[in-house]
Design an enzyme around this catalytic site. Structure first.
Site, PDB file in Angstrom:
ATOM      1  N   GLY A 218      33.707  44.047  43.240  1.00 15.14           N
ATOM      2  CA  GLY A 218      35.049  44.517  42.930  1.00 15.14           C
ATOM      3  C   GLY A 218      35.617  43.747  41.755  1.00 15.14           C
ATOM      4  O   GLY A 218      36.253  44.301  40.866  1.00 15.14           O
ATOM      5  N   ALA A 219      35.391  42.425  41.781  1.00 16.27           N
ATOM      6  CA  ALA A 219      35.858  41.557  40.701  1.00 16.27           C
ATOM      7  C   ALA A 219      35.135  40.224  40.843  1.00 16.27           C
ATOM      8  O   ALA A 219      34.508  39.953  41.866  1.00 16.27           O
ATOM      9  CB  ALA A 219      37.371  41.356  40.779  1.00 16.27           C
ATOM     10  N   MET A 220      35.228  39.395  39.812  1.00 14.49           N
ATOM     11  CA  MET A 220      34.578  38.089  39.826  1.00 14.49           C
ATOM     12  C   MET A 220      35.469  37.064  39.155  1.00 14.49           C
ATOM     13  O   MET A 220      35.944  37.283  38.043  1.00 14.49           O
ATOM     14  CB  MET A 220      33.215  38.174  39.118  1.00 14.49           C
ATOM     15  CG  MET A 220      32.483  36.844  39.043  1.00 14.49           C
ATOM     16  SD  MET A 220      32.156  36.161  40.694  1.00 14.49           S
ATOM     17  CE  MET A 220      32.179  34.412  40.311  1.00 14.49           C
ATOM     18  N   GLU A 221      35.647  35.924  39.835  1.00  9.17           N
ATOM     19  CA  GLU A 221      36.642  34.931  39.459  1.00  9.17           C
ATOM     20  C   GLU A 221      36.205  33.973  38.364  1.00  9.17           C
ATOM     21  O   GLU A 221      36.606  32.801  38.353  1.00  9.17           O
ATOM     22  CB  GLU A 221      37.049  34.120  40.693  1.00  9.17           C
ATOM     23  CG  GLU A 221      35.959  33.229  41.310  1.00  9.17           C
ATOM     24  CD  GLU A 221      35.145  33.879  42.401  1.00  9.17           C
ATOM     25  OE1 GLU A 221      34.515  33.156  43.191  1.00  9.17           O
ATOM     26  OE2 GLU A 221      35.142  35.133  42.467  1.00  9.17           O
ATOM     27  N   ASN A 222      35.404  34.420  37.401  1.00  5.44           N
ATOM     28  CA  ASN A 222      34.985  33.531  36.310  1.00  5.44           C
ATOM     29  C   ASN A 222      36.202  32.792  35.761  1.00  5.44           C
ATOM     30  O   ASN A 222      37.225  33.408  35.448  1.00  5.44           O
ATOM     31  CB  ASN A 222      34.339  34.341  35.184  1.00  5.44           C
ATOM     32  CG  ASN A 222      33.325  35.335  35.697  1.00  5.44           C
ATOM     33  OD1 ASN A 222      32.365  34.983  36.353  1.00  5.44           O
ATOM     34  ND2 ASN A 222      33.562  36.607  35.387  1.00  5.44           N
TER      35      ASN A 222
ATOM     36  N   HIS B 200      43.708  37.928  44.644  1.00  6.07           N
ATOM     37  CA  HIS B 200      42.520  37.289  45.213  1.00  6.07           C
ATOM     38  C   HIS B 200      41.800  36.457  44.150  1.00  6.07           C
ATOM     39  O   HIS B 200      41.466  35.284  44.381  1.00  6.07           O
ATOM     40  CB  HIS B 200      41.586  38.363  45.780  1.00  6.07           C
ATOM     41  CG  HIS B 200      40.328  37.826  46.386  1.00  6.07           C
ATOM     42  ND1 HIS B 200      40.148  37.726  47.741  1.00  6.07           N
ATOM     43  CD2 HIS B 200      39.174  37.361  45.826  1.00  6.07           C
ATOM     44  CE1 HIS B 200      38.951  37.221  47.996  1.00  6.07           C
ATOM     45  NE2 HIS B 200      38.343  36.994  46.840  1.00  6.07           N
ATOM     46  N   GLU B 201      41.548  37.066  42.995  1.00  6.19           N
ATOM     47  CA  GLU B 201      40.775  36.373  41.965  1.00  6.19           C
ATOM     48  C   GLU B 201      41.549  35.188  41.383  1.00  6.19           C
ATOM     49  O   GLU B 201      40.959  34.133  41.113  1.00  6.19           O
ATOM     50  CB  GLU B 201      40.378  37.350  40.850  1.00  6.19           C
ATOM     51  CG  GLU B 201      39.588  38.556  41.313  1.00  6.19           C
ATOM     52  CD  GLU B 201      38.392  38.198  42.183  1.00  6.19           C
ATOM     53  OE1 GLU B 201      37.751  37.151  41.931  1.00  6.19           O
ATOM     54  OE2 GLU B 201      38.094  38.959  43.119  1.00  6.19           O
TER      55      GLU B 201
END
Length: 943
Positions: free
Chosen positions: A343-347, A379-380
């Site tokens: 869904g997404a990635m917290e880079n 969230h991220e």
């Protein structure tokens, strides 16, 4: 504040000179890629060798004898910093391949004497330097000579064997020159494609979590191996390059643009990101932080990024106050990608998203789309501190990262949109969701020993509902019984103590305990460690049974199938320390703790004629059962004055009752009675809870005679809601059409027909599109399906495309469903990121379920190779296809499928296979025991 590691001036100058040479080398590598690839293909597997011979493979692979045969890195070397240069080529070569080239210098310190340098490298073609796959140098002292070098494909290692050991305490530099394929596999450094104004566009982007950084460059690819990254990207004219740090300069040259970035904070490899694209952006500056939203130019022009930009600042501001720690970076980039597996990635500093998770069109998107966007962003951004600033040491504690972000995302979103009551939704989306998984005998604890998680597939399995949703539920419970001020105090202390470092879950408990000890008003019966170990080190959760006649309170491990065998031992004998908030006849009472299996004489809970409700606002992670008299009083309250209870507790009563009935703790008819008041209910959360539970009945009985009576009953209950169409109109129309409410079919078909007649004008309200699209396609034929397909292919808003993709799975025409299944294997029709979800949508359809099951069985090897080795969502494919299984024949087919594919494997869906067999077994027994009773009840109540 953690210490960063820096390269000395002398070494820096040396590396700069070498980097200039490397730029030239990269260009040459791009030209020579075909030759290099063909040469390397002559070597074994994905590996390469120099003139030295490969080490002998161990004779007993199950017991690794050499360091390079183990999946965990030795602890002899510690990376300090990387200088990394990459050049993605956004045009195919003669063989139709997209490639990237690069070079890396990693400065590392020797912690323990060793004559081996072992570093991760996977699916990279390494260029020989002085006859070896890497070059080792050192500052102000000589480096040992490399004797031989090789790659180990199984464990993803580049190994250098040295003629003499490295010296403890000294630093060394490892240089590699490499090239790899910029594939469309959604892993590592990969390629995303889209069409804009009729022109095919290519994006080079990245996804490193959990074990894919090694596919982009040789690195120490474990979360505890933090380092500083100095990134340079060479890219085409007319494109922009992004990475974790802010750009420090861009220089145009004859061979492209060279963009450099500020050094990153000390961070893990899985948080790295680099992107080359021709996207547009919008920006603002808040509290000295540059905030930018990037997306396709048309999406930005259509203002689809405005909402994300507007809420990012407030959410960051909230977290700075909540964590009592400033945002540690100079910028916050967020980018929407056409192809993205998660869904997404917290880079850190460059968060990547699916388009549906970041973009919101104010005209076309729905309120639900808007809620998803703010929830995912919250969230991220929560991870920027919890996960990025402070990172768990190993993946066995992943739940702490993801569970925490899954909890506080509701707090961040609530701050940005305070009128939405979004905090209440944690009950539906996390607590009740994970109850269904954690009530299985094949569930697992939140945390496990480090050595239980080592291979990439095992790591991927940790990205589960247990880690995210149970983690959120137990951390929320912890915050509730400590009180939020104490919880936040301990959290802030933890983050500041371990900034830029790594921890284990016990470190958080230590700091929370310190906060408790310094707050005299907070009393807990045991230490934070002792309480939380019961919730994290043993699987499952309790059902608390309250007898209001005697004051007796008991707890028992809750299992959906009470006859299932729990093989996993628990040092706590499946007993929990349970914090119970409760009310009596609408008045909140003092919280009490259930510390043993039984509390036999709790007089304060003996109620007489008063009703008692335990676990108010579902603050605890447990289910509640009562004596029959109290159940009757609660049912009477629902029917006479349901608004006395919060929406969360109305949903809780329904969800607890249905699941207690499935576990044979209460009678099935008692559970069904909790739905009788629904004709008066307008709240979304209680209705959604009821529909989820009744959907189990639909799945079990929609192929039997029970379904007719069930439809009649639900039609009767939904009719008032459908006629009024209050804010719960999505459920009203959805279940109304499903159950045959008069006029619903015509309404959806007419709306859809108006759109077909005038494709430029869609008359359907955005909030109703998902439901209307589905039923219009279901009630229609190939013309409606083909129209939906055309609109899907032409959609410029990702949320609209997603709705249409799901709706096309609703058709009742088998040949259309079979054609659609074939489309999922063609990335030009259905993107790889959406393939497994689309198959699940088709399996959700009663007509599509057997078609999807046959399709997956026939193509398992291909599907597994494409999606199963590491995809976080792959387990959902097995769950989605088998959720309707409830016959002995289906159980045997499932077991046969497992046996026949043992040689291929199930990767990150291995546990999902076991749970599918367990759930199917339980379904068979439940249907046999309840079918007659359920048929009679629905028949009587629908009369």
């Amino acid at each position: 504040m953690g210490k960063g590691f820096y390269i000395s001036r002398k070494v820096g100058l040396g590396l700069l000179l070498t980097a200039i040479c490397a730029f030239i080398t990269i260009i040459a590598l791009s030209i020579a890629y075909d030759k290099e690839k063909k040469k390397n293909q002559t070597n074994s597997g994905d590996g390469q060798t120099d003139s030295s011979s490969m080490p002998t493979t161990p004779t007993t692979p199950s017991v690794p004898k050499e360091p390079w045969d183990r999946y965990r890195l030795p602890d002899s070397l510690l990376p300090l910093s990387y200088n990394l240069t990459l050049r993605p080529v956004l045009e195919p070569n003669a063989d139709g391949l997209y490639i990237f080239t690069g070079n890396s210098y990693v400065v590392f310190k020797c912690e323990k004497a060793t004559n081996l340098v072992i570093i991760h490298a996977n699916k990279l073609n390494l260029t020989s330097i002085n006859g070896h796959l890497a070059m080792l140098t050192a500052e102000e002292h000589s480096a040992p000579i490399v004797e031989k070098s090789w790659l180990v494909p199984e464990t993803h290692y580049l190994v250098l064997q040295l003629q003499s050991p490295l010296t403890v305490g000294r630093t060394y530099v490892l240089q590699t020159i490499f090239q790899g394929e910029l594939a469309d596999d959604l892993e590592g450094f990969y390629r995303s494609e889209y069409i804009e104004n009729g022109v095919k566009k290519i994006v080079a982007t990245s996804q490193m979590q959990a074990t894919y950084a090694r596919k982009a460059f040789p690195c120490f690819d474990e979360p505890a191996m933090k380092a500083v990254f100095n990134v340079t990207i060479i890219h085409s004219h007319g494109t922009v390059a992004l990475s974790n740090g802010r750009e420090t300069g861009t220089v145009d040259t004859d061979f492209g643009r060279v963009t450099t970035f500020e050094p990153t904070a000390r961070m893990s490899t899985y948080l790295l990101a680099f992107i080359v694209c021709d996207f547009a952006e919008i920006q603002s500056t808040q509290r000295n932080v540059l905030i930018r939203i990037w997306a396709r130019r048309k999406a930005i022009d259509d203002r689809q990024g405005d909402y994300a930009l507007n809420v990012t600042g407030p959410i960051l501001e909230f977290y700075e106050r909540y964590y009592n720690a400033a945002y540690p970076l100079s910028k916050s980039d967020q980018i929407a990608l056409p192809d993205f597996n998660a869904g997404a990635m917290e880079n850190w500093g460059l968060v990547t998203y699916r388009e549906t998770a970041l973009l919101y069109d104010p005209i076309i998107s729905s309120t639900g789309n808007k809620e998803r966007v703010i929830s995912v962003i919250a969230h991220e951004l929560a991870h920027m501190w919890f996960g990025n600033l402070v990172t768990v040491r190993w993946w066995n504690d992943l739940w702490l990262n993801e569970g925490f972000a899954s909890y506080v995302e509701y707090l961040g979103a609530d701050y940005a949109e305070p009128t939405w009551n979004i905090k209440d939704h944690i009950i539906l989306y996390d607590v009740h969701r994970v109850f269904g998984v954690d009530a299985l005998a094949s569930s697992h604890p939140l945390s496990c020993a480090e050595d239980a998680v080592s291979t990439p597939a095992q790591i991927s399995e940790m990205f589960s509902t247990i880690s995210y949703s149970k983690g959120a539920a137990v951390l929320r419970m912890l915050s509730e019984f400590l009180s939020e001020p104490v919880f936040v105090k301990g959290l802030s202390s933890y983050l500041n103590a371990f900034a830029f470092g790594n921890t284990v879950y016990k470190d958080l408990w230590d700091h929370l305990q310190q906060a408790v000890d310094s707050t005299p008003d907070v009393k807990i019966p045991h230490t934070v460690h002792e309480i939380m170990n019961r919730w994290t080190l043993q699987m499952g959760f309790p059902v608390v049974t309250i007898d209001t006649r005697t004051g007796s309170i008991t707890q028992k491990h809750f299992l959906l199938d009470p006859e299932s065998v729990v093989d996993r031992l628990s040092q706590f004998n499946y007993t929990w320390f349970v914090p119970i908030k409760w009310m009596k006849s609408g008045v909140d009472q003092q919280q009490f703790w259930l510390l043993h299996k039984r509390d036999t004489n709790n007089q304060m809970i003996a109620s007489g004629n008063d009703w008692v409700l335990a676990n108010t606002n579902v603050s605890g992670y447990f289910r509640v059962n009562y004596d029959q008299g109290n159940w009757d009083r609660l049912l009477s309250l629902l029917n006479s004055n349901h608004q006395t209870l919060s929406v969360m507790n109305r949903a809780q009563i329904i969800d607890d009752a249905f699941n207690l009935a499935r576990a044979k703790i209460i009678d099935t008819t008692l559970a069904l009675k909790t739905t009788k008041y629904l004709s008066k209910e307008t709240g979304y959360i209680p209705w959604e809870s009821a529909l989820r539970n009744l959907n189990y009945y639909i799945l079990m009985f929609d192929r039997t005679e029970v379904y007719g009576a069930l439809k009649s009953y639900l039609k009767k209950q939904i009719q008032p809601l459908y006629e009024h169409l209050k804010y719960n109109q999505i459920n009203a129309i959805g279940i109304g059409c499903k159950m045959g409410v008069e006029g619903c079919k015509e309404l959806t078909r007419n709306w859809f027909k108006q759109w077909m007649d005038n494709p430029a004008h869609n008359p359907i309200h955005p909030n109703l599109k998902s439901t209307v699209y589905c039923y219009a396609v279901a009630f229609g034929g190939h013309e409606e399906w083909d129209f939906a397909w055309r609109m899907f292919k032409n959609a410029t808003v990702a949320s609209e495309a997603s709705r249409l993709r799901e709706a096309m799975a609703c058709t009742q025409v088998p040949w259309l469903l079979n054609r659609y299944l074939e489309y999922t294997l063609n990335p030009s029709k259905i993107r790889k990121q959406d393939a497994t979800a689309t198959i699940q949508y088709i399996a959700r359809n009663i007509v599509g379920m057997p078609l999807a099951w046959d399709f997956v069985r026939a193509r398992w090897r291909y599907i597994f190779e494409q999606y199963g080795r590491g995809s976080f969502s792959f387990a959902g494919l097995i769950n989605g296809i088998t959720r309707r299984f409830s016959t002995e024949f289906e159980l045997e087919e499932l077991k046969k499928f497992k046996v026949e594919n043992q040689d291929i494997g199930f990767g990150s869906a291995t546990l999902a296979m076991e749970q599918a067999i367990e759930k199917t077994t339980a379904n068979i027994k439940w249907v046999a025991e309840n079918k007659a009773q359920v048929l009679q009840w629905f028949t009587d109540e629908s009369a």
